[in-house]
Scaffold this active site. Structure first.
Site, short mmCIF file in Angstrom:
data_model
loop_
_atom_site.label_atom_id
_atom_site.label_comp_id
_atom_site.label_asym_id
_atom_site.label_seq_id
_atom_site.Cartn_x
_atom_site.Cartn_y
_atom_site.Cartn_z
N ASP A 122 -4.57 -8.14 -3.39
CA ASP A 122 -3.31 -7.94 -4.12
C ASP A 122 -3.32 -6.64 -4.94
O ASP A 122 -2.28 -6.20 -5.40
CB ASP A 122 -3.06 -9.10 -5.09
CG ASP A 122 -2.70 -10.39 -4.37
OD1 ASP A 122 -2.61 -10.35 -3.13
OD2 ASP A 122 -2.53 -11.41 -5.04
N ILE B 44 -3.72 -11.65 7.28
CA ILE B 44 -4.07 -10.32 6.78
C ILE B 44 -5.33 -10.31 5.92
O ILE B 44 -5.87 -9.26 5.62
CB ILE B 44 -2.90 -9.65 6.01
CG1 ILE B 44 -2.60 -10.35 4.68
CG2 ILE B 44 -1.65 -9.56 6.86
CD1 ILE B 44 -1.67 -9.54 3.78
N ARG B 45 -5.78 -11.50 5.51
CA ARG B 45 -6.99 -11.51 4.67
C ARG B 45 -8.18 -12.18 5.36
O ARG B 45 -9.29 -12.12 4.84
CB ARG B 45 -6.71 -12.15 3.32
CG ARG B 45 -6.47 -13.65 3.36
CD ARG B 45 -6.31 -14.24 1.97
NE ARG B 45 -6.65 -15.65 2.00
CZ ARG B 45 -6.49 -16.48 0.99
NH1 ARG B 45 -5.99 -16.04 -0.15
NH2 ARG B 45 -6.83 -17.74 1.09
O1 LIG Z 1 -3.59 -20.22 -0.75
P1 LIG Z 1 -4.74 -19.70 -1.54
O2 LIG Z 1 -5.98 -19.56 -0.73
O3 LIG Z 1 -4.99 -20.44 -2.79
O4 LIG Z 1 -4.44 -18.23 -1.94
C1 LIG Z 1 -3.21 -17.59 -1.99
C2 LIG Z 1 -3.36 -16.36 -2.86
O5 LIG Z 1 -4.55 -15.68 -2.58
C3 LIG Z 1 -4.34 -14.28 -2.56
O6 LIG Z 1 -4.46 -13.85 -1.23
C4 LIG Z 1 -5.37 -13.58 -3.37
O7 LIG Z 1 -5.44 -14.13 -4.65
P2 LIG Z 1 -6.79 -14.12 -5.47
O8 LIG Z 1 -7.12 -12.66 -5.65
O9 LIG Z 1 -6.48 -14.80 -6.74
O10 LIG Z 1 -7.82 -14.80 -4.66
C5 LIG Z 1 -2.92 -14.11 -3.07
O11 LIG Z 1 -2.28 -13.00 -2.51
C6 LIG Z 1 -2.29 -15.39 -2.67
O12 LIG Z 1 -1.19 -15.70 -3.48
#
Ligand SMILES: O=P(O)(O)OC[C@H]1O[C@](O)(COP(=O)(O)O)[C@@H](O)[C@@H]1O
Ligand SMILES: Nc1ncnc2c1ncn2[C@@H]1O[C@H](COP(=O)(O)OP(=O)(O)O)[C@@H](O)[C@H]1O
Ligand SMILES: [Mg+2]
Length: 549
Positions: A298, A455-456
């Site tokens: 992010d 994307i992650r």
């Molecule tokens: O569904 P999850 O795994 O809790 O994470 C969703 C969130 O994780 C992220 O990819 C990254 O957030 P963090 O940096 O807090 O891990 C955000 O963009 C997204 O809102």
């Protein structure tokens, strides 16, 4: 020159009186450690017994007898919002400020040092100026005016001439926390390889499943063989989690296992957790180093230019945007709508939009928008469809949550295990609102693409792999050099050690009054959707000028 020379003389003097401390090893309790520490102190000359680094500096200053360069650097110890945390702020001439990080010598003024093993390594000894000068610092702001103060600086990362650990004494651990991010495995790999190849460290543990793994799971043995191929896979071989940060239990585990180096790879929440662990370690007077490696797709971590994974996430988002563009151009009044990650910060959406060139409208959490009426989103959609017959909209998941909350009241209060706001699916919601609005007005073909986790979950690309490697090596160098309680990060293209409190005090956000957002608006030619009131109250919470590359 004089201060450098005196500083070196001072360190030589201190080295002379060094003793070998083992305060963190074994299963010693905090009180045993204290006792052990104090038992050893009488071996030091009375004169230097309680000489901290600060008082050492003052001693040098008094010896120097009013020399100009020594007069100016003054270390001010200010109170911190985190208990027991002293802010190390060194001021100098022309408004120079160094926001320094803690060092072992702050709490253990007499702990021994050793020559850096790298100086006997043929690969490094030929490199001119491989070791970083102790006086090297990196400015936070590089755009300056002739009469503006030099401002805040951070300590430059990199290997030092002397280290504060003997390789055989090191027991390091690595933990990954929070959401996934491309490159986590590369960072794990490079910490292990950096410790092993550069510093001859053999004992490295992986903590299983995030912070709670410290006290709820067995550790994982890590060496250069076990990590050899992990950078080819997405995710983290160690596992990760949200929640479960119990500072006491975590530090008990660190102490019981005899761990003396803790590498924490994680986002803003994890760095807050790292700061709490560091505070507790200090309170117990343990000689344990804690270093953070920032993980954030992010880009919501302040100060730093960016961290690993962001570049890969933006690249991966292109695939979704391309698909949206193909779908949109193939149907009458086609709209391709892509939702991208970005809970509080819209950097992924902004950079994916700038990279793609196919996006007509980008919506992010920092830039309020509205749907109906003149200047609203519906009016813009109508205009763009008339002009080109299709359009692509990119929306960050955190955008428009206030509009959703009006219809779903309980969504305001939902949180995940780490305390992060749980978001409603803005993509589904806005798709439906657009369809409903145009239902009786024109034929519309809207295709909603949600590549969120794709994307992650991918492995990091080439540029992020380089980023991971340099961050990991910088963290290892910093810890070996005795620095502590820091997050390693790129500031204006240079690696630095940043005190935890600067990383955790606020979130980095897109500044919609900054030039980068204006560049996006001129690239998509979308309206800003901002009313005059919004501009006045626009939260200037980001670091203006971040993402400078
Ligand atoms: O569904 P999850 O795994 O809790 O994470 C969703 C969130 O994780 C992220 O990819 C990254 O957030 P963090 O940096 O807090 O891990 C955000 O963009 C997204 O809102
Ligand atoms: N204020 C805090 N103090 C201590 N630990 C925290 C704090 N905020 C988050 N954490 C812990 O850090 C870990 C990761 O936080 P999270 O917000 O889920 O992800 P990220 O680090 O990616 O932002 C979690 O285990 C969480 O419990
Ligand atoms: Mg976070």
């Amino acid at each position: 020159m004089i201060i450098i020379t005196l500083s070196r003389i001072f360190h030589r003097c201190m080295d002379y009186f060094r003793f070998r401390s083992s305060s963190s090893g074994g299963r010693s309790t905090a009180s045993e450690t204290d006792h052990h520490h104090h038992q050893l102190i009488p071996r030091i000359s009375r004169k230097y017994r309680s000489l901290s680094f600060d008082s050492g500096l003052r001693l040098i200053a008094s010896l120097s007898n009013n020399h100009q360069r020594i007069e100016s650097p003054t270390r001010l110890v200010m109170s911190s919002s985190v208990s027991n945390s002293d802010r190390k702020i060194v001021t100098g001439s022309a408004g120079y400020i160094l926001e320094d990080v803690p060092h072992f010598t702050d709490d253990f003024p007499d702990c021994p040092t050793y020559p850096n093993p790298l100086q006997d390594n043929a690969a490094y000894s030929v490199v001119k100026q491989y070791f970083v000068d102790d006086d090297d610092t990196v400015p936070q702001k590089i755009v300056v005016h002739p009469d503006s103060p030099r401002g805040t600086h951070f300590r430059r990362a990199g290997p030092r001439q002397r280290v504060y650990f003997e390789s055989d004494d090191v027991l390091a651990c690595i933990v990954t926390c929070g959401g996934l991010c491309p490159g986590l495995n590369t960072v794990i790999r490079e910490i292990v390889c950096g410790l092993s190849y550069m510093y001859g460290v053999k004992r490295i543990l992986g903590i299983d499943g995030g912070y709670r793994g410290f006290y709820a799971r067995n550790t994982i043995h890590l060496d250069t063989n076990t990590v050899n191929d992990i950078h080819r896979s997405g995710g983290t071989i160690l596992g990760t989690s949200r929640g479960g940060h119990d500072t006491t239990k975590i530090v008990d585990s660190i102490q019981d296992r005899g761990i003396n180096q803790v590498y924490i790879i994680g986002g803003d929440g994890s760095q807050k957790g790292a700061a709490a662990i560091f505070e507790e370690i200090r309170r117990r007077k343990l000689k344990v180093a804690v270093a953070g490696i920032p993980k954030t797709i992010d880009n919501d971590i302040p100060i730093i230019d960016r961290s690993f994974g962001f570049d890969t996430a933006v690249e991966e988002a292109q695939r979704a945007i391309n698909a949206a563009h193909v779908e949109a151009t193939s149907f009458e009044n086609g709209i391709g709508l892509v939702k991208l990650m970005g809970r509080y910060s819209g950097f992924i959406a902004m950079y994916a939009t700038l990279a793609s060139r196919d996006v007509d409208c980008c919506l992010i959490p920092e830039s309020p928008f509205f749907l109906e009426g003149p200047g609203g989103l519906f009016e813009f959609i109508s205009k763009r469809l008339k002009e080109s017959g299709h359009m692509v909209i990119v929306i960050a998941e955190g955008a428009g949550q206030d509009l959703l909350a009006e219809s779903i009241e309980e969504s305001k209060t939902l949180k995940d295990a780490s305390g992060n706001k749980l978001l409603q699916d803005v993509g589904l919601w806005i798709s439906q609102r657009i369809k409903d609005h145009f239902a009786k007005k024109m034929t519309l073909n809207l295709k909603y693409i949600d590549p969120t986790y794709m994307i992650r979950a991918v492995p990091s690309n080439a540029s992020d792999n380089v980023c991971c490697t340099l961050l990991a090596q910088s963290a290892v160098h910093g810890v070996m050099a005795g620095y502590n309680g820091f997050t390693v990060g790129l500031v204006n293209g240079r690696h630095t050690y940043i005190p935890f409190y600067r990383i955790t005090e606020k979130q980095n956000k897109v500044v919609t009054t900054d030039r980068m957002w204006a560049r996006l608006l001129s690239s998509t030619n979308q309206p800003s959707f901002m009313k005059h009131d919004d501009i006045d109250s626009n939260q200037l919470v980001g670091e203006p000028g971040t993402m400078k590359w």
